[in-house]
Design an enzyme around this catalytic site. Sequence first.
Site, PDB file in Angstrom:
ATOM      1  N   SER A  14      64.062  -3.578  56.150  1.00  0.00           N
ATOM      2  CA  SER A  14      63.649  -4.955  56.435  1.00  0.00           C
ATOM      3  C   SER A  14      62.216  -5.248  56.000  1.00  0.00           C
ATOM      4  O   SER A  14      61.563  -6.133  56.544  1.00  0.00           O
ATOM      5  CB  SER A  14      63.801  -5.239  57.931  1.00  0.00           C
ATOM      6  OG  SER A  14      63.003  -4.358  58.710  1.00  0.00           O
ATOM      7  N   LYS A  36      67.022   0.183  61.389  1.00  0.00           N
ATOM      8  CA  LYS A  36      67.263   1.125  62.483  1.00  0.00           C
ATOM      9  C   LYS A  36      66.442   0.806  63.730  1.00  0.00           C
ATOM     10  O   LYS A  36      66.678   1.381  64.789  1.00  0.00           O
ATOM     11  CB  LYS A  36      67.011   2.562  62.040  1.00  0.00           C
ATOM     12  CG  LYS A  36      65.566   2.930  61.774  1.00  0.00           C
ATOM     13  CD  LYS A  36      65.487   4.422  61.418  1.00  0.00           C
ATOM     14  CE  LYS A  36      64.062   4.877  61.187  1.00  0.00           C
ATOM     15  NZ  LYS A  36      63.968   6.296  60.826  1.00  0.00           N
ATOM     16  N   SER A  44      55.569  -2.830  55.115  1.00  0.00           N
ATOM     17  CA  SER A  44      55.158  -4.133  54.580  1.00  0.00           C
ATOM     18  C   SER A  44      54.394  -4.927  55.629  1.00  0.00           C
ATOM     19  O   SER A  44      53.377  -5.563  55.336  1.00  0.00           O
ATOM     20  CB  SER A  44      56.381  -4.929  54.119  1.00  0.00           C
ATOM     21  OG  SER A  44      57.031  -4.301  53.048  1.00  0.00           O
ATOM     22  N   ALA A  47      50.776  -3.852  55.950  1.00  0.00           N
ATOM     23  CA  ALA A  47      49.898  -3.895  54.780  1.00  0.00           C
ATOM     24  C   ALA A  47      48.739  -4.858  55.007  1.00  0.00           C
ATOM     25  O   ALA A  47      48.943  -6.036  55.247  1.00  0.00           O
ATOM     26  CB  ALA A  47      50.698  -4.311  53.549  1.00  0.00           C
ATOM     27  N   GLY A  50      46.356  -6.708  50.583  1.00  0.00           N
ATOM     28  CA  GLY A  50      46.789  -7.919  49.916  1.00  0.00           C
ATOM     29  C   GLY A  50      47.775  -7.642  48.804  1.00  0.00           C
ATOM     30  O   GLY A  50      48.430  -6.610  48.772  1.00  0.00           O
ATOM     31  N   GLU A 115      39.364  -4.272  45.115  1.00  0.00           N
ATOM     32  CA  GLU A 115      39.775  -2.995  45.688  1.00  0.00           C
ATOM     33  C   GLU A 115      39.613  -1.888  44.662  1.00  0.00           C
ATOM     34  O   GLU A 115      39.400  -2.147  43.472  1.00  0.00           O
ATOM     35  CB  GLU A 115      41.219  -3.069  46.213  1.00  0.00           C
ATOM     36  CG  GLU A 115      41.359  -3.964  47.433  1.00  0.00           C
ATOM     37  CD  GLU A 115      42.704  -3.834  48.139  1.00  0.00           C
ATOM     38  OE1 GLU A 115      43.404  -2.839  47.889  1.00  0.00           O
ATOM     39  OE2 GLU A 115      43.039  -4.726  48.915  1.00  0.00           O
ATOM     40  N   HIS A 231      45.999   7.820  51.775  1.00  0.00           N
ATOM     41  CA  HIS A 231      44.963   6.789  51.842  1.00  0.00           C
ATOM     42  C   HIS A 231      43.688   7.423  52.366  1.00  0.00           C
ATOM     43  O   HIS A 231      43.706   8.162  53.351  1.00  0.00           O
ATOM     44  CB  HIS A 231      45.402   5.642  52.756  1.00  0.00           C
ATOM     45  CG  HIS A 231      44.603   4.393  52.570  1.00  0.00           C
ATOM     46  ND1 HIS A 231      43.296   4.277  52.996  1.00  0.00           N
ATOM     47  CD2 HIS A 231      44.924   3.204  52.009  1.00  0.00           C
ATOM     48  CE1 HIS A 231      42.855   3.076  52.684  1.00  0.00           C
ATOM     49  NE2 HIS A 231      43.817   2.403  52.078  1.00  0.00           N
ATOM     50  N   ARG A 277      42.486   6.296  44.720  1.00  0.00           N
ATOM     51  CA  ARG A 277      42.658   6.819  46.073  1.00  0.00           C
ATOM     52  C   ARG A 277      42.767   8.336  46.141  1.00  0.00           C
ATOM     53  O   ARG A 277      42.281   8.955  47.080  1.00  0.00           O
ATOM     54  CB  ARG A 277      43.898   6.174  46.711  1.00  0.00           C
ATOM     55  CG  ARG A 277      43.669   4.724  47.083  1.00  0.00           C
ATOM     56  CD  ARG A 277      44.930   4.085  47.607  1.00  0.00           C
ATOM     57  NE  ARG A 277      44.642   2.738  48.097  1.00  0.00           N
ATOM     58  CZ  ARG A 277      45.573   1.887  48.529  1.00  0.00           C
ATOM     59  NH1 ARG A 277      46.834   2.257  48.524  1.00  0.00           N
ATOM     60  NH2 ARG A 277      45.238   0.692  48.960  1.00  0.00           N
ATOM     61  N   HIS A 334      50.191   7.762  52.981  1.00  0.00           N
ATOM     62  CA  HIS A 334      50.202   6.306  52.903  1.00  0.00           C
ATOM     63  C   HIS A 334      51.356   5.741  52.090  1.00  0.00           C
ATOM     64  O   HIS A 334      52.007   4.796  52.510  1.00  0.00           O
ATOM     65  CB  HIS A 334      48.873   5.845  52.301  1.00  0.00           C
ATOM     66  CG  HIS A 334      48.692   4.360  52.242  1.00  0.00           C
ATOM     67  ND1 HIS A 334      48.708   3.569  53.363  1.00  0.00           N
ATOM     68  CD2 HIS A 334      48.483   3.519  51.192  1.00  0.00           C
ATOM     69  CE1 HIS A 334      48.510   2.309  53.023  1.00  0.00           C
ATOM     70  NE2 HIS A 334      48.384   2.256  51.708  1.00  0.00           N
ATOM     71  N   GLU A 358      59.525   0.831  48.254  1.00  0.00           N
ATOM     72  CA  GLU A 358      58.922   2.161  48.233  1.00  0.00           C
ATOM     73  C   GLU A 358      59.924   3.285  48.091  1.00  0.00           C
ATOM     74  O   GLU A 358      59.607   4.342  47.540  1.00  0.00           O
ATOM     75  CB  GLU A 358      58.077   2.369  49.500  1.00  0.00           C
ATOM     76  CG  GLU A 358      57.196   3.590  49.443  1.00  0.00           C
ATOM     77  CD  GLU A 358      56.252   3.697  50.626  1.00  0.00           C
ATOM     78  OE1 GLU A 358      55.628   4.759  50.785  1.00  0.00           O
ATOM     79  OE2 GLU A 358      56.133   2.724  51.397  1.00  0.00           O
ATOM     80  N   ARG A 369      49.516   5.301  43.074  1.00  0.00           N
ATOM     81  CA  ARG A 369      49.623   3.839  43.104  1.00  0.00           C
ATOM     82  C   ARG A 369      48.259   3.169  43.132  1.00  0.00           C
ATOM     83  O   ARG A 369      47.378   3.566  43.889  1.00  0.00           O
ATOM     84  CB  ARG A 369      50.429   3.379  44.331  1.00  0.00           C
ATOM     85  CG  ARG A 369      50.464   1.852  44.470  1.00  0.00           C
ATOM     86  CD  ARG A 369      51.381   1.405  45.576  1.00  0.00           C
ATOM     87  NE  ARG A 369      50.922   1.749  46.907  1.00  0.00           N
ATOM     88  CZ  ARG A 369      49.998   1.073  47.586  1.00  0.00           C
ATOM     89  NH1 ARG A 369      49.368   0.058  47.035  1.00  0.00           N
ATOM     90  NH2 ARG A 369      49.679   1.435  48.821  1.00  0.00           N
ATOM     91  N   SER A 374      51.738  -2.457  45.938  1.00  0.00           N
ATOM     92  CA  SER A 374      52.997  -2.159  46.637  1.00  0.00           C
ATOM     93  C   SER A 374      53.751  -3.417  47.043  1.00  0.00           C
ATOM     94  O   SER A 374      54.965  -3.527  46.809  1.00  0.00           O
ATOM     95  CB  SER A 374      52.738  -1.281  47.857  1.00  0.00           C
ATOM     96  OG  SER A 374      51.792  -1.874  48.722  1.00  0.00           O
ATOM     97  N   LEU A 375      53.071  -4.376  47.676  1.00  0.00           N
ATOM     98  CA  LEU A 375      53.746  -5.630  48.019  1.00  0.00           C
ATOM     99  C   LEU A 375      54.213  -6.338  46.751  1.00  0.00           C
ATOM    100  O   LEU A 375      55.303  -6.920  46.713  1.00  0.00           O
ATOM    101  CB  LEU A 375      52.812  -6.539  48.821  1.00  0.00           C
ATOM    102  CG  LEU A 375      52.468  -6.095  50.247  1.00  0.00           C
ATOM    103  CD1 LEU A 375      51.399  -6.995  50.840  1.00  0.00           C
ATOM    104  CD2 LEU A 375      53.713  -6.099  51.144  1.00  0.00           C
TER     105      LEU A 375
END
Length: 522
Positions: A14, A36, A44, A47, A50, A115, A231, A277, A334, A358, A369, A374-375
Amino acid sequence: MTDRHIADVVIIGSGIAALVAADRLSYHKNVIIITKSKKENSNSCRAQGGVAAAISRNDHWTNHFSDTMVAGNFHNDEEAVETLVQRGPELLRALIDKGMSFDKDARGHLVLGQEGAHGIRRILHAGGDATGKALVDFMLNRLRINPKVKIIENMLVVDLLVEENHCFGIKVKTNSGRSKIIYSRDTILAAGGSGGLYSFTSNDPTVTGDGLVLAYRAGANLVDLEFVQFHPTLLYVNGEVKGLISEAVRGEGAVLITEGGKRLMHGIHPLEDLAPRDVVAREINRAVLNGEQIFLDISMIKDFKKRFPTITELCVENGVDLTAGRIPVVPGAHFHMGGVEVNQQGQTSVEHLYAIGEVACTGVHGANRLASNSLLEGIVFATELAEHLAFERSEVFDIPTIESDDKTCKELHLPEEEEIKTVMMKYVGIIRDKTSLQTAIEWLERYLPSEDKNFDLDALTHEQIGVYNMLQAAWLITTSALMREESRGGHYRSDFPEEETNWTKKKIVRKLIKNNERIAQK
């Protein structure tokens, strides 16, 4: 007796990828989302930083492409990266047109953050440092009024139903232990990563590699599982991780320091505190192993509480005095760059089984990454998949006959969850070697049953299935790490130092120039 249901598409998970796919698919199909726990329990939703996109006038997708490739140690799939950075701005503008609100300045212009490893400010954020939650809430509000999407919470997917390399549904268990079969024309894995396998992690506690093992048991190809991103900055109080301190904090000027005030990253990397990272996480880890406590110096950031309200609340809740200008940090698991092998439309090696987010590995992240990709990945490749399925010719959906199970419940001696997390953090963490990886494998194999077709996973309790899945996922990651005899990105082997591999800085620069020339010719 097992209940049986039928759906056009079933999505497991989800997070943002699941929600975007469901929203897009609902124009053409009926969709069931299975999770689950609670629908909000995803990485998500956690996060902070951004969404990265070359959306400003002084930026270009080729710049975002180059930053992504460099961060990924050029282990990335170039075509997938091009899709990510080219489609990203378009899809984010579409979300804004639908009502998604990102932070703006007094003149109504988008505020773009900086970032690590980004060459320019290109990070859209919402609620200061609550971007993931804002996006998830926005998508859930759209789906609440969508009659073609049903969300089922607190239901555990036990296994995928596969016959002759064709996935035709899932087997699930309710909280009461009742088994159900849900048949579907197409099944989408969007179950997130595997950070919950480690004792130090930024991930939601529910994210423990379930998607990986569901795909593995279904016979799908897995790839690059050794690439786990740690991270650099998780809040560390009284020996425990309490949450994430976004990289956006360093993007606004914060620096890593020792207890004595010495700059940690000075002279370590040209980008210092905004280095990729994996580089920053290893440097903090070295300091921690030497008995030092590392802090994030935020004293130079004006209006910190206003810019980072979520982080401020997290620190206050855990007794960190922000007026001192220091936040104690430690690295933790992370993001998982590897996962279920897919093409750009999310197709796995099993027919009618797809993976996004992911849990999937498009190759877009390479070995490490890039921050805030990721988003973006979830949004872009969920859209790619939905567009593919929406215009795919419908086949006659024949439900295979499921013969009654003759499996027996094999007795298992399972460890505690915390034991698995401790082993993974100690032996398969930020720095690994052959001995540590072999130690972890031997420990994991004490509890994993040998190949046994009569083993009935469905007969276990929810808790037992969860631990068993963690063991399998941990074993898959560890064996993959043992097989890759080099250091690259998130996979660092002390017995194969980075300077002895093929990825020196000069070669990276030459590769980057070559890629830029190739793009320019298009």
